[in-house]
Design an enzyme around this catalytic site. Structure first.
Site, PDB file in Angstrom:
ATOM      1  N   GLY A 132       0.020   1.127   0.729  1.00 32.59           N
ATOM      2  CA  GLY A 132       0.886   2.179   0.220  1.00 32.59           C
ATOM      3  C   GLY A 132       2.060   2.246   1.155  1.00 32.59           C
ATOM      4  N   CYS A 133       3.105   2.951   0.791  1.00 33.67           N
ATOM      5  CA  CYS A 133       4.297   2.857   1.618  1.00 33.67           C
ATOM      6  C   CYS A 133       5.280   3.983   1.358  1.00 33.67           C
ATOM      7  CB  CYS A 133       5.039   1.569   1.337  1.00 33.67           C
ATOM      8  SG  CYS A 133       4.105   0.107   1.670  1.00 33.67           S
TER       9      CYS A 133
END
Ligand code: SF4
Ligand code: SF4
Lengths: 501, 396
Positions: free
Chosen positions: B43-44
């Protein structure tokens, strides 16, 4: 009794408490197993003729019948099994080649069953096909064009001819002659309704079915039966049949007894004459000859229709496919060793060719290694049994699948594997009018539509689970597959990892 | 975590991956696999800013923007790309490189000198901070391809550069090019993005456009090369998401000479965009319509027949480049930015404006950090590309 006599394979078990001597079984069995004995006022049976097609069982109103495998067998022998001995007796008696039908029944590995499909958990979401669009539309054809623009910079939207499928499944080639008029009618109507295609096989196209042309693939096989300009023009695509999974390397033989009436007219050969397709096309002795035939067919149809080249999965299939991909063909269809047939020499059906899963994986990878995967679409068959097989085939790299046995099962086939006798009690693999009429094309097409609809739902469910909402993103997506119980070598050829890796 | 399990795609990969090297400390080789040996979902957080008038923006601004999105990263990767930061060397390809040791650097420099004129070489200045450890040797080179070599290979100059970079990254043990465009540069490390900004002294750079990335990989020992942005020439991609079409995309794009060594989404997305835009000459908008194609149901309903024909054409021609699964990406290139969401909009992304500036981020908070008075904040819909270019006539 002769030395050849072996106790029949099946026994007809009739529950006399239930039998009401209505004689339905007698009327239904084209193999003439059942008879009414007036003296005894009883039904009797000659089980030596029974092929276990289950027709009488299905229609007996009091459920008085069952067909069971006989337990009267030769002494157990792991090496000399019953079938093998039976076949030797037959050949010792007749001096002939053994004939069989439908797909290879031997215990070859079914790689579909050794591959498992992925699903999303946490790190990316699965998608609910009931709430979100889930796309199964596929275009088959060449994709190897570089975009061009007009003077004002707009894309010139021209692509080579494509087949558009609403779901990646088509009905594979089964000729009119090997199967009945009503079976063809059912396939044609279902293909039209479902936005996919059926395939004429090598027997030409009955005049009644020209109306389904936009959903028809017309086949050109080595016998060239029923091939003429109008025929080529009628279909949406043309398939050159080089080989078939059930009988790679040999042609076809439809006995004269099946060449009657319309079949003879459609094939353009005299009634009662055997329809023999030679093993090779006599104008294709090499890959460059194939190119000429591909382009002759394209010329004849003004380059408006994709040309499919169908081959059997044999040892060198990757190199063969690479040759075909450079021959101008738009689509390659590959048929695996478990593929069905109306009639084939038993030894060939059971021993020649390779499983489709390995062929597909090898071909897809080879075409990519050679950077020509874009030149062609890949269609695979032989045998695809369920929506899961389809998902796995697409993930391995296929653009679409061909089904035939599965379609016949939907029409009522009970896999008795005696199509070659022409006495199919289910009205499918027969030309006898009284049997053909047992298959009602209204019901038949409905059942095919149901089958494809159900499979489409299942494909969408599995795609959604993987977080994929278009079949295009599944094609060649081998990370979505894991092997179970496979060797390093098998995994390497399939291009997948083992479960747990 | 079904996709989180480690998988190695066959023998070939493993061998290729031996070319990769560990920037990790030497304490006991970890059995964990890193980028290139395994696909790691993450995720980011992403953020970007551009001045359409080409005004200078400090790299410190975008680094600060990552602070409120701290929880979207987990300290295992942060990075930035700045455009217009090397005006003095704008005619030269700026190669940013990691080396494991001095000898590797020497070898690599010899390799470079055979192929390029190196007009300037230096250590990239960094600041020692406790939050960033185990740094490799980090250098930059401003280079021009030797024209005789380009001519001999019979390729375009850019292709020549791409091939040289690919060779270093796949064949040269211990060396890694992480930025290769003109008048732009990427800065990345293992750490939280705001710390990475401090480490690289980003406040000392000025550019007209910046992108930023904070990473939340679910499993990785952390490798500097695996941080984002991922770049190819002046294309840089920051990406938030985990695509489900990965292997379909990878196996397709590798037909055209790209090698997905890192097995990350960002890498494959970069190659896809490079292929569509630089090789197939599609416009940004057309490329967006390929990777985040409208649904068939939408296309079938279109009344503008030219538009409809175009979409059918693109989907027919490039089916294997459709990207499914969640993503939001910002692509930087010389002269602009493009932001794009997956077609279902499964990842957040908002856009805002103020005067000559356009802001893009995973969360509005990041935009507000860069510009408290940002206006017109909106969330582009899935598959709708937001392309921002320098105004006509603006010279950098
Ligand atoms: S051949 Fe079929 S219909 Fe005839 S007895 Fe056997 S199972 Fe019944
Ligand atoms: S088509 Fe008819 S003859 Fe052939 S296997 Fe099926 S039921 Fe038997």
């Amino acid at each position: 009794m002769s030395i050849d006599f072996l106790y029949p394979e099946f026994e007809v078990v009739r529950n006399m408490d239930r039998c009401i001597t209505c004689r339905v079984c007698e009327r239904q069995c084209a193999n003439e197993v059942h008879a009414y004995n007036e003296r005894l006022d009883k039904m009797v049976s000659d089980e030596s003729k029974c092929v276990n097609c289950q027709r009488c069982v299905s229609l007996c109103p009091t459920r008085a019948l069952k067909i069971v495998k006989s337990d009267c067998k030769l002494r157990e022998n792991a090496n000399w099994q019953n079938d093998g001995i039976r076949e030797i007796y037959k050949q010792a008696n007749s001096g002939g080649v053994l004939l069989s039908s439908m797909g290879n029944p031997k215990e070859l590995p079914v790689y579909w069953d050794r591959m498992l499909i992925n699903a999303s958990q946490v790190t990316n979401p699965s998608i609910d096909p009931l709430r979100e669009p889930m796309e199964t539309r596929v275009f088959l054809g060449k994709k190897n064009v570089k975009p061009e623009r007009d003077e004002s910079g707009n894309l010139i939207c021209k692509v080579p001819p494509q087949l558009e499928l609403d779901l990646p499944v088509m009905f594979s080639a089964m000729s009119y002659g090997s199967i009945s008029y009503n079976a063809h009618a059912s396939l044609a109507r279902a293909a039209t309704e479902m936005g996919t295609y059926y395939n004429t096989g090598e027997g030409g196209l009955h005049e009644d079915f020209y109306q389904y042309g936009p959903n028809t693939i017309v086949q050109v096989a080595s016998g060239r039966f029923g091939v003429h300009e109008e025929y080529l023009a009628a279909g949406a695509a043309i398939e050159i049949k080089i080989g078939q999974g059930a009988k790679p390397g040999i042609g076809g033989h439809l006995p004269g007894s099946k060449i009657v009436g319309d079949v003879s007219r459609t094939r353009m050969i005299p009634e009662g004459s055997d329809a023999i397709s030679p093993a090779p096309h006599h104008d294709i002795y090499s890959i460059e000859d194939l190119r000429q035939l591909v382009y002759s067919l394209k010329e004849a149809t003004e380059y408006k229709k994709p040309v499919i080249v169908k081959v059997a999965a044999v040892h060198n299939i990757a190199a063969i496919a690479s040759g075909i991909a450079r021959s101008g063909a738009d689509i390659i269809a590959i048929d695996g060793i478990r593929g069905g047939t109306g009639a084939a020499p038993t030894r060939i059906r059971d021993n020649v060719g390779i499983p489709i899963e390995l062929a597909l994986a090898a071909v897809d990878q080879r075409l990519r290694d050679e950077r020509i995967r874009n030149n062609v679409s890949l269609v695979v068959g032989g045998s695809i049994r369920s929506a899961a097989d389809i998902v796995k085939a697409i993930a391995l790299g296929a653009d679409a699948c061909y089904i035939a046995t599965g379609a016949l099962l939907a029409l009522g086939c009970h896999l008795c594997r005696t199509c070659q006798t022409g006495k199919c009690n289910w009205g499918i693999a027969t030309q006898r009018p009284e049997l053909v009429k047992r298959l009602n094309p209204d019901i038949g097409s409905r059942r095919l539509i149901n089958l494809l609809t159900a499979w489409k739902h299942e494909i969408k469910e599995m795609m959604g689970g993987m977080g994929i909402n278009s079949i295009e993103a599944l094609r060649g997506n081998r990370l979505m597959l894991r092997g179970v119980g496979l060797t390093e070598k098998e995994l390497e050829i399939l291009g997948i990892s083992h479960a747990g890796e | 975590m079904s996709k989180g399990v480690h998988f190695v795609t066959g023998k070939l990969w493993r061998d290729e991956c031996l070319c990769f090297f560990y920037f990790q400390n030497g304490k006991g080789e970890s059995k964990m696999k890193k980028e290139g040996q395994v696909r790691i979902p993450s995720g980011c957080a992403i953020a970007a800013v551009i001045s359409t008038e080409g005004k200078k923006i400090s790299g410190g601004l975008v680094a600060e923007a990552m602070r409120p999105m701290h929880d979207r990263s987990n300290g295992l990767g942060g990075g930035f790309a700045g455009y217009g930061i090397y005006p003095d060397y704008k005619e030269f390809y700026a190669l940013h490189m990691f080396f494991d040791e001095r000898a590797t650097r020497k070898d690599c420099e010899a390799f470079l000198k055979e192929r390029f004129e190196v007009v300037h070489a230096e250590v990239i200045p960094t600041r020692k901070i406790p939050a960033i450890t185990d740094e490799p040797i980090i250098w930059r080179y401003f280079v021009a391809p030797l024209q005789s070599k380009v001519a001999a290979m019979q390729v375009e100059e850019e292709e020549y550069v791409v091939r040289a970079v690919t060779r270093i990254n796949t064949e040269m043990n211990g060396a890694y090019v992480f930025s290769s465009g003109k008048n732009m540069g990427t800065f990345k490390a293992v750490g939280f993005p705001e710390d990475v900004g401090i480490f690289y002294r980003l406040e000392e750079y000025e550019g007209y456009s910046w992108t930023a990335h904070g990473r939340y990989p679910t499993n990785t020992p952390g490798w500097w090369g695996g941080a984002h942005p991922f770049t190819l020439l002046d294309f840089s991609i920051v990406h938030n998401g985990e695509i489900s079409s990965y292997d379909a995309n990878r196996r397709y794009i590798e037909m055209f000479g790209y090698k997905c060594n890192l097995q990350t989404d960002t890498e494959v997305i970069t190659y896809i965009l490079d292929y569509l835009i630089r090789v197939q000459h599609l416009t940004l908008e057309e490329a967006a319509s390929v990777i985040a194609a409208p649904f068939w149901s939408t296309i079938d309903r279109k009344t503008d027949l030219n538009d409809k024909e175009k979409h059918i054409y693109l989907r027919t021609l490039y089916p294997s480049l459709l990207i499914t699964g969640p993503f939001s990406i910002v692509m930087g290139f010389n002269g602009g930015l493009m932001a794009l969401n997956d077609r279902l909009k499964l990842r957040s992304m908002v856009v805002g404006e103020k005067d000559d500036k356009v802001f893009i981020a995973s969360e509005e908070a990041a935009i507000r950090t860069m510009e408290p008075d940002a206006e017109n904040i909106w969330a582009p819909s899935g598959g709708e590309p937001v392309v921002v270019r320098l105004k006509e006539g603006v010279q950098i």
